[in-house]
Design a protein around this motif. Structure first.
Motif, PDB file in Angstrom:
ATOM      1  N   CYS A  82       0.844  -1.216   0.000  1.00  0.00           N
ATOM      2  CA  CYS A  82       0.000   0.000   0.000  1.00  0.00           C
ATOM      3  C   CYS A  82       0.870   1.253   0.000  1.00  0.00           C
ATOM      4  O   CYS A  82       0.379   2.346  -0.269  1.00  0.00           O
ATOM      5  CB  CYS A  82      -0.925  -0.006   1.208  1.00  0.00           C
ATOM      6  N   CYS A 150      -1.970   2.879   4.316  1.00  0.00           N
ATOM      7  CA  CYS A 150      -2.608   1.642   4.739  1.00  0.00           C
ATOM      8  C   CYS A 150      -3.319   1.880   6.076  1.00  0.00           C
ATOM      9  O   CYS A 150      -2.913   2.724   6.881  1.00  0.00           O
ATOM     10  CB  CYS A 150      -1.579   0.522   4.841  1.00  0.00           C
ATOM     11  N   ASP A 151      -4.370   1.098   6.293  1.00  0.00           N
ATOM     12  CA  ASP A 151      -5.388   1.366   7.320  1.00  0.00           C
ATOM     13  C   ASP A 151      -4.932   2.085   8.586  1.00  0.00           C
ATOM     14  O   ASP A 151      -5.467   3.122   8.943  1.00  0.00           O
ATOM     15  CB  ASP A 151      -6.017   0.046   7.765  1.00  0.00           C
ATOM     16  N   CYS A 223      -6.299  -0.270  -0.529  1.00  0.00           N
ATOM     17  CA  CYS A 223      -7.456  -0.990  -1.045  1.00  0.00           C
ATOM     18  C   CYS A 223      -8.386  -0.027  -1.785  1.00  0.00           C
ATOM     19  O   CYS A 223      -8.648   1.080  -1.312  1.00  0.00           O
ATOM     20  CB  CYS A 223      -8.196  -1.677   0.092  1.00  0.00           C
TER      21      CYS A 223
HETATM   22 FE1  FES Z   1      -3.453  -1.590   3.011  1.00  0.00          FE
HETATM   23 FE2  FES Z   1      -6.062  -2.431   2.539  1.00  0.00          FE
HETATM   24  S1  FES Z   1      -4.291  -3.614   3.045  1.00  0.00           S
HETATM   25  S2  FES Z   1      -5.210  -0.440   2.633  1.00  0.00           S
END
Ligand code: FES
Length: 628
Positions: A82, A150-151, A223
């Protein structure tokens, strides 16, 4: 911050400054750039002298080192696809900083990816927030561009940035592009889950699932749906901290993303020169209310509720003024407007092409606090006035108008009741069977993830499509890091009968890319020996009424008290000489290292799962202080 409009004056100021660095008769008065936060050797001039010795090893000149220093947080990692574009983003930020008269210096912090973090990325979010805060504090930076995506990385950086309280500019890595399977667009990770469910149900064979695996993440970037990463990007724009055109939505692999990065570098220098504005001054209660409005309008990830509460509780003036009820109240006034998976049908690239956050904020204008400030120095209202957006037909398909929403209100709801006295969260808009939003049924209880894995697909499992699946021990302490296991799989025997959704309840989290009728973040968690959720048994009746915001266990209070007392006695007895495994809740005080720190200090989901000692209020009663 002193600034110079002419190069000549700039050089002469720099020369004066350099001369002062060696004037032992005068204290070092400058508190900016290289002269800020000197290492303690008991002699400030020597500390600065030594600092210059070492940084010159990298080839910097005294003149360059007299510029404002803009730190750039490098979260590249070969374990984090990501963030695969971070090296290019750093180059672009540097271009923006240099063009504006600053000196860019990048430095690393830890990087967290969902799939490469055991036990969970959430377990490490607070570690990253501490790393971010302390590195911003410790190093001689005047302002910082924080590259995350990323999250858990963006909330960690917001939390750390607010606590460090130097000027910060978030920069998002950007979403990935969608892939294609037999002509159908797919993308991580809503489609990862739907294809896996089809595979489990026997509707997709092994060869097809292997080829789908090749296409779900066809480029680097976060994502590509409205998962936690995209949600946090949009929320950050709602806070007034991102470029409205593309800051949240431009694809990771696009030239637009590189221009956003260059602008982030310019913005960092401009913020510094304008008024040296720090996040605790820039962000107000109204900024966070706007962010919550955005969260509801995009049908954002339930994870973002936890991250927002943690971020809010880092801010000394805002902490305690917003709670889960505020999120629910704003939801009642805010329709779901953005048609993206998992609540809708499209991908982040569609949202970007439809106008992204600029179009959305114009649409939401009547619901926003327009006096909130933004990193541009303008209020949100002024910024929108100065950045018009003309809606077009395609735009309105992806970003609906207020009178033609995708879902009328409350995409995210907060439930209360005896089973969750401190709250629980549900993404009502992602329910696949709306009848379940008003449902009562008998509980089918799994005591923990291992129990669930063992029994969920058993042909003997006593379950019907009207049962309520309950999974315990996946809360902040019960399964450190509160795993995204709240999407309890449909038991195989029901899946094969065509059941695609059931009411599911847990004290864990769920990926923002997932959908279903799922209640999460039960607080307090089941591992807490006082928790009512912890004593739910198979066969108990549970009532869920989303309209009334109620989730209750239909067991009389005497029986509840009896079960709680018996459970405590059993757990405490097991720490004695019985040889039985003591409960996680009791075991945590004896653990070493980061895990021990985490389990002792993490607070509950409704407060944000932060460490109590990192919040604005300082240490708070958390799991470290048993509520006897
Ligand atoms: Fe990184 Fe979904 S795994 S944003």
């Amino acid at each position: 911050m002193a600034t110079d409009s002419s190069h000549t004056n700039g050089d002469s100021n720099a020369n004066n400054q350099i001369a002062q660095d060696y004037d032992l008769s005068q204290p070092i008065t400058s508190k900016s750039g290289l002269r800020s936060g000197l290492t303690s050797y008991g002699d400030a001039h020597f500390s600065l002298f030594l600092r210059k010795v070492f940084i010159k090893a990298l080839g910097y000149s005294d003149s360059a080192l007299s510029s404002p220093i803009i730190g750039i947080i490098n979260t590249y990692s070969s374990f984090n696809p990501c963030h695969s574009n971070v090296p290019q983003l750093i180059d672009s930020v540097k271009r923006g900083v240099l063009a504006s008269g600053g000196l860019p210096v990048d430095f690393p912090t830890i990087s967290i990816h969902e799939s490469f973090s055991s036990p969970t990325s959430m377990y490490l979010r607070n570690l990253m927030a501490m790393d971010t805060e302390e590195m911003i504090r410790a190093q001689p930076v005047d302002a910082v561009v924080m590259i995350g995506g990323c999250d858990k990385t963006v909330p960690a950086q917001l939390m750390g940035g607010i606590s460090a309280n130097k000027p910060v500019v978030p920069l998002i890595t950007g979403p990935m592009m969608p892939g294609s399977v037999e002509g159908v667009r797919v993308g991580a990770c809503t489609d990862c889950r739907s294809y896996w469910a089809k595979f489990r149900a026997g509707d997709v064979d092994v060869e097809d699932i292997m080829s789908v695996n090749e296409e779900l993440a066809p480029t680097g970037g976060t994502c590509g749906v409205m998962g936690t990463a995209s949600t946090m990007a949009c929320i950050t724009a709602g806070l007034g901290l991102l470029e409205l055109r593309g800051g949240a939505t431009a694809a990771a692999v696009s030239s637009a993303r590189l221009r956003v990065a260059e602008q982030a570098g310019r913005n960092a220098v401009a913020m510094l020169k304008r008024d040296n504005v720090k996040p605790q001054d820039l962000l107000t209660r109204e900024s966070f209310l706007n962010a919550i409005t955005v969260l509801q309008a995009i049908g954002g990830s339930t994870n973002a509720v936890v991250h927002l509460m943690a971020t809010i509780n880092r801010h000394p003036q805002v902490a305690g003024t917003i709670d889960l009820k505020t999120i629910d109240e704003i939801g009642r006034k805010t329709p779901l407007l953005v048609d993206l998976k998992p609540s809708g049908d499209n991908y982040m690239t569609d949202f970007h092409n439809a106008g992204g956050m600029l179009a959305l904020l114009h649409t939401l204008r009547p619901l926003l606090h327009l006096n909130a400030r933004t990193l541009t120095g303008q209020t949100l209202g002024e910024l929108l006035d100065n950045t018009p957006f003309k809606s077009f037909a395609h735009s309105r398909q992806i970003i609906r108008s207020l009178d033609d929403p995708l879902y009328p209100q409350s995409s995210l709801v907060v439930l209360n009741g005896n089973i969750c006295p401190d709250g629980a969260v549900m993404k009502a808009s992602a329910s696949k069977n709306r009848k379940l939003l008003h449902h009562q049924g008998t509980a089918c209880v799994f005591e923990n993830s291992a129990d669930m894995a063992k029994r969920i697909d058993s042909p003997d499992l006593d379950v019907t499509e009207n049962s309520i699946l309950v999974l315990k021990s996946i809360g902040p302490v019960g399964n450190p890091g509160m795993p995204e296991a709240g999407l309890i799989p449909i038991p195989q025997k029901l899946g094969r009968q065509g059941v695609t959704d059931m009411l599911r309840i847990s004290d864990g989290r769920m990926s923002g890319t997932a959908g279903g009728t799922i209640i999460l973040h039960i607080s307090p968690e089941s591992a807490d020996l006082e928790s009512v959720f912890g004593i739910v048994q198979t066969g108990d009746k549970i009532v869920c009424d989303v309209e009334k915001r109620v989730l209750s266990l239909e067991v009389d209070q005497q029986e509840i008290s009896r079960r709680v007392a018996a459970r405590k006695e059993r757990a405490q007895g097991s720490t004695g000489n019985s040889g039985a495994q003591p409960e996680q809740w009791l075991e945590r005080n004896g653990r070493r290292g980061y895990r021990g720190l985490y389990e002792r200090e993490v607070n509950q989901a409704h407060l944000g799962c932060d460490f109590g000692f990192l919040t604005a209020q300082g240490p708070t009663p958390g799991p470290s202080e048993d509520r006897q």
